[in-house]
Design a protein around this motif. Structure first.
Motif, mmCIF file in Angstrom:
data_model
loop_
_atom_site.group_PDB
_atom_site.id
_atom_site.type_symbol
_atom_site.label_atom_id
_atom_site.label_comp_id
_atom_site.label_asym_id
_atom_site.label_seq_id
_atom_site.Cartn_x
_atom_site.Cartn_y
_atom_site.Cartn_z
ATOM 1 N N ALA A 190 -9.086 -13.142 6.069
ATOM 2 C CA ALA A 190 -9.286 -11.823 5.483
ATOM 3 C C ALA A 190 -8.435 -10.758 6.145
ATOM 4 O O ALA A 190 -8.101 -9.757 5.516
ATOM 5 C CB ALA A 190 -10.760 -11.442 5.585
ATOM 6 N N THR A 191 -8.072 -10.947 7.413
ATOM 7 C CA THR A 191 -7.402 -9.883 8.158
ATOM 8 C C THR A 191 -5.961 -9.722 7.718
ATOM 9 O O THR A 191 -5.215 -10.692 7.656
ATOM 10 C CB THR A 191 -7.457 -10.172 9.664
ATOM 11 O OG1 THR A 191 -8.832 -10.276 10.064
ATOM 12 C CG2 THR A 191 -6.795 -9.052 10.444
ATOM 13 N N GLU A 192 -5.577 -8.474 7.415
ATOM 14 C CA GLU A 192 -4.210 -8.154 7.040
ATOM 15 C C GLU A 192 -3.511 -7.460 8.205
ATOM 16 O O GLU A 192 -4.083 -6.585 8.846
ATOM 17 C CB GLU A 192 -4.186 -7.255 5.801
ATOM 18 C CG GLU A 192 -4.711 -7.947 4.549
ATOM 19 C CD GLU A 192 -4.492 -7.137 3.286
ATOM 20 O OE1 GLU A 192 -4.687 -7.689 2.203
ATOM 21 O OE2 GLU A 192 -4.127 -5.948 3.394
ATOM 22 N N GLY A 194 -5.690 7.821 3.745
ATOM 23 C CA GLY A 194 -5.687 6.405 4.054
ATOM 24 C C GLY A 194 -4.793 5.656 3.070
ATOM 25 O O GLY A 194 -4.490 6.160 1.984
ATOM 26 N N PRO A 195 -4.344 4.467 3.419
ATOM 27 C CA PRO A 195 -3.515 3.673 2.497
ATOM 28 C C PRO A 195 -4.258 3.349 1.201
ATOM 29 O O PRO A 195 -5.465 3.079 1.225
ATOM 30 C CB PRO A 195 -3.226 2.406 3.306
ATOM 31 C CG PRO A 195 -3.391 2.808 4.743
ATOM 32 C CD PRO A 195 -4.498 3.813 4.730
ATOM 33 N N LEU A 254 4.547 7.022 2.586
ATOM 34 C CA LEU A 254 4.842 5.884 3.452
ATOM 35 C C LEU A 254 4.379 4.629 2.719
ATOM 36 O O LEU A 254 3.206 4.528 2.332
ATOM 37 C CB LEU A 254 4.113 6.024 4.789
ATOM 38 C CG LEU A 254 4.348 4.925 5.829
ATOM 39 C CD1 LEU A 254 5.789 4.948 6.337
ATOM 40 C CD2 LEU A 254 3.378 5.073 6.990
ATOM 41 N N GLN A 285 -1.130 -7.195 -4.759
ATOM 42 C CA GLN A 285 -1.062 -8.308 -3.820
ATOM 43 C C GLN A 285 -0.376 -9.496 -4.483
ATOM 44 O O GLN A 285 -0.633 -9.790 -5.657
ATOM 45 C CB GLN A 285 -2.461 -8.718 -3.379
ATOM 46 C CG GLN A 285 -2.498 -9.825 -2.328
ATOM 47 C CD GLN A 285 -3.921 -10.176 -1.935
ATOM 48 O OE1 GLN A 285 -4.604 -10.930 -2.617
ATOM 49 N NE2 GLN A 285 -4.369 -9.606 -0.825
ATOM 50 N N LEU A 305 3.585 0.757 2.818
ATOM 51 C CA LEU A 305 3.214 -0.244 3.810
ATOM 52 C C LEU A 305 3.093 -1.613 3.179
ATOM 53 O O LEU A 305 2.533 -1.764 2.096
ATOM 54 C CB LEU A 305 1.874 0.139 4.447
ATOM 55 C CG LEU A 305 1.860 1.445 5.238
ATOM 56 C CD1 LEU A 305 0.426 1.920 5.473
ATOM 57 C CD2 LEU A 305 2.572 1.260 6.567
ATOM 58 N N TYR A 362 0.840 -1.192 0.000
ATOM 59 C CA TYR A 362 0.000 0.000 0.000
ATOM 60 C C TYR A 362 0.874 1.241 0.000
ATOM 61 O O TYR A 362 1.981 1.241 0.561
ATOM 62 C CB TYR A 362 -0.896 0.040 1.247
ATOM 63 C CG TYR A 362 -1.933 -1.057 1.299
ATOM 64 C CD1 TYR A 362 -1.609 -2.333 1.740
ATOM 65 C CD2 TYR A 362 -3.242 -0.812 0.908
ATOM 66 C CE1 TYR A 362 -2.550 -3.346 1.789
ATOM 67 C CE2 TYR A 362 -4.207 -1.805 0.959
ATOM 68 C CZ TYR A 362 -3.847 -3.064 1.395
ATOM 69 O OH TYR A 362 -4.796 -4.055 1.434
ATOM 70 N N PHE A 406 -4.226 0.753 -2.117
ATOM 71 C CA PHE A 406 -3.755 -0.577 -2.530
ATOM 72 C C PHE A 406 -2.949 -0.491 -3.810
ATOM 73 O O PHE A 406 -3.412 0.072 -4.815
ATOM 74 C CB PHE A 406 -4.966 -1.487 -2.713
ATOM 75 C CG PHE A 406 -4.662 -2.848 -3.232
ATOM 76 C CD1 PHE A 406 -4.918 -3.182 -4.551
ATOM 77 C CD2 PHE A 406 -4.150 -3.827 -2.394
ATOM 78 C CE1 PHE A 406 -4.666 -4.451 -5.031
ATOM 79 C CE2 PHE A 406 -3.887 -5.102 -2.867
ATOM 80 C CZ PHE A 406 -4.144 -5.414 -4.191
ATOM 81 N N GLN A 438 0.729 5.250 1.246
ATOM 82 C CA GLN A 438 -0.039 6.165 2.074
ATOM 83 C C GLN A 438 0.578 7.560 2.029
ATOM 84 O O GLN A 438 1.662 7.781 2.558
ATOM 85 C CB GLN A 438 -0.116 5.676 3.526
ATOM 86 C CG GLN A 438 -1.032 6.525 4.391
ATOM 87 C CD GLN A 438 -1.182 5.999 5.803
ATOM 88 O OE1 GLN A 438 -0.308 5.309 6.325
ATOM 89 N NE2 GLN A 438 -2.312 6.308 6.454
ATOM 90 N N GLN A 459 -3.668 -9.447 -7.676
ATOM 91 C CA GLN A 459 -4.576 -8.321 -7.883
ATOM 92 C C GLN A 459 -3.759 -7.041 -7.879
ATOM 93 O O GLN A 459 -2.714 -6.966 -7.230
ATOM 94 C CB GLN A 459 -5.634 -8.277 -6.765
ATOM 95 C CG GLN A 459 -6.835 -7.424 -7.066
ATOM 96 C CD GLN A 459 -7.976 -7.663 -6.097
ATOM 97 O OE1 GLN A 459 -7.814 -8.365 -5.102
ATOM 98 N NE2 GLN A 459 -9.122 -7.083 -6.367
ATOM 99 N N ARG A 460 -4.235 -6.042 -8.633
ATOM 100 C CA ARG A 460 -3.493 -4.800 -8.762
ATOM 101 C C ARG A 460 -4.444 -3.627 -8.638
ATOM 102 O O ARG A 460 -5.575 -3.661 -9.151
ATOM 103 C CB ARG A 460 -2.776 -4.748 -10.109
ATOM 104 C CG ARG A 460 -1.828 -3.573 -10.249
ATOM 105 C CD ARG A 460 -1.117 -3.611 -11.596
ATOM 106 N NE ARG A 460 -0.154 -2.518 -11.692
ATOM 107 C CZ ARG A 460 1.126 -2.627 -11.356
ATOM 108 N NH1 ARG A 460 1.609 -3.792 -10.958
ATOM 109 N NH2 ARG A 460 1.943 -1.607 -11.452
ATOM 110 N N GLY A 461 -3.981 -2.583 -7.963
ATOM 111 C CA GLY A 461 -4.745 -1.351 -7.859
ATOM 112 C C GLY A 461 -4.424 -0.420 -9.014
ATOM 113 O O GLY A 461 -3.765 -0.802 -9.980
ATOM 114 N N PHE A 503 -0.135 -5.232 9.280
ATOM 115 C CA PHE A 503 0.783 -4.307 8.635
ATOM 116 C C PHE A 503 2.146 -4.246 9.302
ATOM 117 O O PHE A 503 2.277 -4.422 10.523
ATOM 118 C CB PHE A 503 0.189 -2.897 8.614
ATOM 119 C CG PHE A 503 -0.893 -2.716 7.596
ATOM 120 C CD1 PHE A 503 -2.187 -3.139 7.851
ATOM 121 C CD2 PHE A 503 -0.616 -2.144 6.363
ATOM 122 C CE1 PHE A 503 -3.193 -2.991 6.900
ATOM 123 C CE2 PHE A 503 -1.613 -1.988 5.416
ATOM 124 C CZ PHE A 503 -2.895 -2.413 5.686
#
Lengths: 108, 112
Positions: B99-101, B42-43, B88, B48, B90, B35, B45, B37, B56-58, B103
């Motif tokens: 599901a939980t990431e 907010g961060p 920054l 991944q 991340l 990510y 994406f 930031q 996946q790509r943002g 950092f």
């Protein structure tokens, strides 16, 4: 389009003054809603994951709740050490979509 | 149990240069996300990685690329740096079934 909006942008409280932070979201197929705490210059620290409407989770002075359109982070009797930026994020199809955060300041 | 680690902590580069950032995931995690930031935001994406492939790509240009190694660690490469790349960066890790990431502490990149 998946979207997350947090309010207020900034919140100043006196120590012991309870309040709530709001996170409104739109997402296709919610896999989870996440709350993180972030101190300046640091990475986000995981607080809670909520998966379905009606779910609630608590940790010390924090309580997170979830409806079909929004989530609340309730802070009870906050202390100065609770000062930080609180980030909300939703996960739809793999990636996290973050709000811009609420900057909380708690004065003694 | 070691959490997510990132290196370096800080980095200063000039426009046009290239940079590589590194991330080691939390023990037991096999999925790494990156990510960006910007200050006060907010961060966002970037992409991944799972099983050494970009899953996946943002909405980031091809100047941003990455890699995942067999031990699940990951690199983020940014070419032809622009002033706007200052941020920054991340890294977050998760398990493929969760599901939980979680950092890491981040890498502060400054482009002059």
């Amino acid at each position: 389009e998946d979207q997350v909006t947090q309010s207020p942008e900034a919140l100043r409280l006196q120590e012991g003054e309870s309040s709530s932070l709001n996170c409104s979201y739109t997402v296709s197929g919610l896999r989870g809603l996440f709350w993180y705490r972030q101190d300046p210059g640091k990475g986000p620290e995981f607080l809670f994951t909520l998966y379905s409407a009606g779910e609630e989770k608590e940790k010390e002075r924090l309580k997170a709740t979830l409806t079909k359109k929004e989530s609340f982070l309730h802070i009870t009797a906050p202390k100065p050490e609770d000062s930080a930026t609180y980030l909300c994020a939703v996960q739809g199809e793999g990636k996290l979509i973050f709000g811009q955060g609420t900057e909380l300041s708690v004065k003694p | 149990d070691a959490g997510v680690t990132q290196s370096p902590t800080h980095l200063i580069k000039t426009r046009g240069q290239q940079v590589t950032l590194r991330c080691s995931p939390k023990s037991g995690h096999d999925t790494v996300s990156w990510y960006q930031q910007a200050l006060g935001q907010g961060p966002q994406f970037i992409f991944q990685y799972y099983e050494e492939e970009e899953r996946q790509r943002g909405n980031f240009p091809d100047r941003f690329s990455g890699h995942q190694f067999p031990n699940y660690s990951s690199e983020l490469n940014v070419n032809a740096l622009l002033l706007g790349d200052s941020a920054l960066y991340l890294c977050a890790s998760s398990s493929s079934g969760g599901a939980t990431e979680f950092f890491g502490p981040g890498t502060r990149l400054t482009v002059l």
